[in-house]
Design an enzyme around this catalytic site. Structure first.
Site, short mmCIF file in Angstrom:
data_model
loop_
_atom_site.label_atom_id
_atom_site.label_comp_id
_atom_site.label_asym_id
_atom_site.label_seq_id
_atom_site.Cartn_x
_atom_site.Cartn_y
_atom_site.Cartn_z
N HIS A 116 38.23 25.19 -36.38
CA HIS A 116 39.59 26.16 -36.71
C HIS A 116 40.58 25.28 -37.00
CE1 HIS A 116 38.52 30.35 -34.61
NE2 HIS A 116 37.42 29.67 -34.74
N ASP A 145 46.54 30.41 -35.12
CA ASP A 145 45.24 30.48 -35.23
C ASP A 145 45.03 31.92 -34.53
OD1 ASP A 145 42.33 29.24 -35.62
OD2 ASP A 145 42.50 30.01 -33.54
N THR A 197 40.16 32.92 -39.17
CA THR A 197 39.13 31.91 -39.87
C THR A 197 37.67 32.70 -39.92
OG1 THR A 197 38.75 31.03 -37.43
CG2 THR A 197 40.19 29.81 -38.77
N ALA A 235 26.15 15.27 -39.33
CA ALA A 235 25.84 15.70 -40.81
C ALA A 235 26.94 15.70 -41.44
CB ALA A 235 24.84 16.72 -40.75
N GLN A 283 28.51 17.67 -43.93
CA GLN A 283 27.83 18.80 -44.27
C GLN A 283 28.35 19.08 -45.73
OE1 GLN A 283 27.16 22.33 -41.82
NE2 GLN A 283 28.72 23.24 -43.13
N HIS A 330 23.66 28.05 -38.70
CA HIS A 330 24.03 28.85 -37.63
C HIS A 330 24.99 30.06 -38.23
CE1 HIS A 330 27.52 26.39 -38.17
NE2 HIS A 330 28.11 27.10 -37.43
N TRP A 342 31.56 30.90 -40.35
CA TRP A 342 32.13 31.44 -41.53
C TRP A 342 32.44 30.35 -42.59
CZ3 TRP A 342 31.40 35.32 -44.37
CH2 TRP A 342 32.51 35.54 -45.31
N ASN A 343 32.91 29.22 -41.88
CA ASN A 343 33.04 27.90 -42.91
C ASN A 343 31.85 27.43 -43.57
OD1 ASN A 343 35.86 27.54 -42.31
ND2 ASN A 343 35.54 26.17 -40.82
#
Length: 491
Positions: free
Chosen positions: A16, A123, A145, A355, A357, A372, A375-376
């Site tokens: 976040h 947030d 988010t 990782a 990513q 998993h 959303w990101n």
């Protein structure tokens, strides 16, 4: 020209926090009138935010983003359920936030011309800070988010609970589907987030959603092109204004997420990928908190070996009590993987801890991303046009998996309703055959899904460019923020 000071309050989780910092950079880059003060709430056991802010400060050319560290609070929240912990923490920090913002706005020798406070940007887990913004007489915006569809789901569930007196916790074992305004397809209860179905945690969720409705606007990390139905539905409904400004991604990689010894293995990973044929590698990565039991690790290993596909696997160790970060070393790999696995797969596979990513997904050798469904991660998958296979675990990840598999038709399912209580285990163990089926299905992604994914990849990039839907929505957001804040007072 009116200048505007925005106070940003991220939640202390690194996913976040990093996403909100990308929003901050986007805001100051877009408009010279905007300056930002980021108020940092830290978790004592997590050093990632410190590393992230240090790297951000060192690399940033902007002098219009400043960071304020809140003092560590002694309030005892350690006995709270994980989902209650964050709201308790935010509540305890309200006096500190009020004190620091008051100092920011009060003239002094060092600060003879204090800035004009325009608004708070909070947030989604920090929605309780609306109370502090109200004390200063400025509006609040929520940075949400997750997906637009999930925001609509939360609003709908809150309405069912508050207006129709539906006890959501009684749905836990019910085999039923619900019509959700922000979804075209009916949503099965089996993919509802666990926190919506528990008497311990539902009150926390409902509290946050009610607070969302008090905000002047909700900033969504999505774009019309990816979630057209959900965005239109929210835009046409009663409630706060919505601004879809995404996909907001950290495309320069995760400098904060390095090995526990401070080393960064990015170079070794990228060199290994360079040696692999184009579109040949399965990438498995389950987020900063995605770990499995030893039994499940062995089943994943067997599935990878039997599939015969090349793979890059980010394997994380379950946390010991009191831990949040949990990277692994070679000794742990030898301990939990089947005997001889690393030797037998040495030519086609690589097991890693951390990782990078974004860098991995951007690499031409990657063919499939087993995720998993944070959303990101979904947004990154779309951005780079990498087919997704869903393996959600907690939070809203089951909902996200449903959205990308059923609603958007972009992904294949490994196990959509795989569920465990947040950070507490209770998971089922998927067998190697089921996992292998998902791997092969993803590697042989059908042409229709692949074509749609490539189209959305291009559209999501155009949305952020001048004239794009998210570019225009961000301009509208900044305009609304800058004309706000004329009634600010220091409590």
């Amino acid at each position: 020209m009116k200048k505007a000071e925005l106070v940003l309050v991220p939640s202390p989780g690194i996913g976040h926090f990093a996403s909100m910092m990308e929003l901050a950079k986007l805001l100051v880059d877009r408009d010279d009138r905007v300056s930002i003060t980021v108020i940092i709430i830290r978790l004592a056991l997590d050093s990632k935010i410190s590393r992230y802010t240090e790297s951000l400060t060192a690399s940033s050319k902007s002098t219009r983003i400043q960071f304020i560290d809140l003092p560590s609070d002694k309030t005892n929240t350690s006995n709270d359920h994980p989902s209650k912990f964050i709201t308790s923490l935010i509540e305890s920090q309200k006096p500190h936030v009020k004190e620091f913002v008051s100092k920011l706005l009060t003239p002094s020798e060092l600060n003879p011309k204090p800035p004009r406070l325009a608004c708070f940007v909070l947030d989604m887990f920090c929605a309780g800070m609306i109370d502090v913004a109200n004390e200063f007489g400025v509006p609040s915006y929520i940075y949400f988010t997750s997906s637009a569809a999930f925001l609509g789901f939360q609003f709908h569930m809150q309405d069912l609970h508050d207006k129709q007196e539906v006890d959501l916790t009684e749905l836990k074992d019910v085999d039923a589907e619900f019509e959700i305004p922000t979804l075209v397809n009916p949503l099965p209860v089996k993919v509802f987030p666990s926190v919506m179905l528990s008497k311990d945690t539902l009150p926390v969720v409902l509290y946050l959603v009610r607070r969302f409705r008090e905000a002047k606007g909700i900033i969504l990390n999505t774009c019309e092109e990816v979630e057209s139905h959900a965005v239109k539905c929210l835009s046409n409904s009663e409630g706060p204004a919505v601004y879809q400004v995404g996909p907001i991604l950290n495309l320069k990689g995760d400098a904060y997420d390095v090995g526990s010894d401070g080393s960064n293995s990015n170079r070794d990973i990228m060199l290994w990928l360079d040696d692999q044929p184009p579109s040949s590698v399965v990438f498995l990565c389950f987020g900063s908190m995605g770990s499995f039991s030893v039994d499940q690790v062995k089943e994943i290993a067997l599935a990878l070996e039997h599939s015969g596909h090349r793979f890059l696997w980010s394997l994380r160790k379950p946390p010991s009590e009191g831990e949040i970060g949990f990277l692994v070393d070679h000794a742990y790999q030898q301990e939990v993987l089947p005997d001889g696995f690393l030797d037998r797969t040495a030519k086609i596979g690589k097991v890693i801890a951390w990782a990078p990513q974004v860098d991995v997904l951007a690499h031409p050798s990657i063919r499939e991303f087993i995720s998993h469904c944070g959303w990101n991660s979904i947004l990154e998958s779309v951005w780079f046009g990498v087919p997704l296979a869903t393996w959600p675990m907690y939070a809203e990840q089951q909902f996200n998996a449903f959205e990308v598999v059923v609603e958007l038709g972009l992904a294949v399912e490994i196990k959509m309703d795989y569920r465990r209580e947040f950070l507490t285990g209770n998971e089922i163990t998927l067998g190697a055959k089921e996992i292998e089926r998902g791997i092969k299905s993803g590697m042989e992604h059908d042409g229709h899904k692949l074509k749609r994914l490539k189209e959305l990849s291009e559209k999501s990039r155009k949305a952020m460019m001048e004239g794009g839907s998210s570019f225009s929505s961000l301009s509208r957001l900044i305009k609304d923020m800058i004309i706000a804040g004329d009634t600010v007072h220091v409590p």
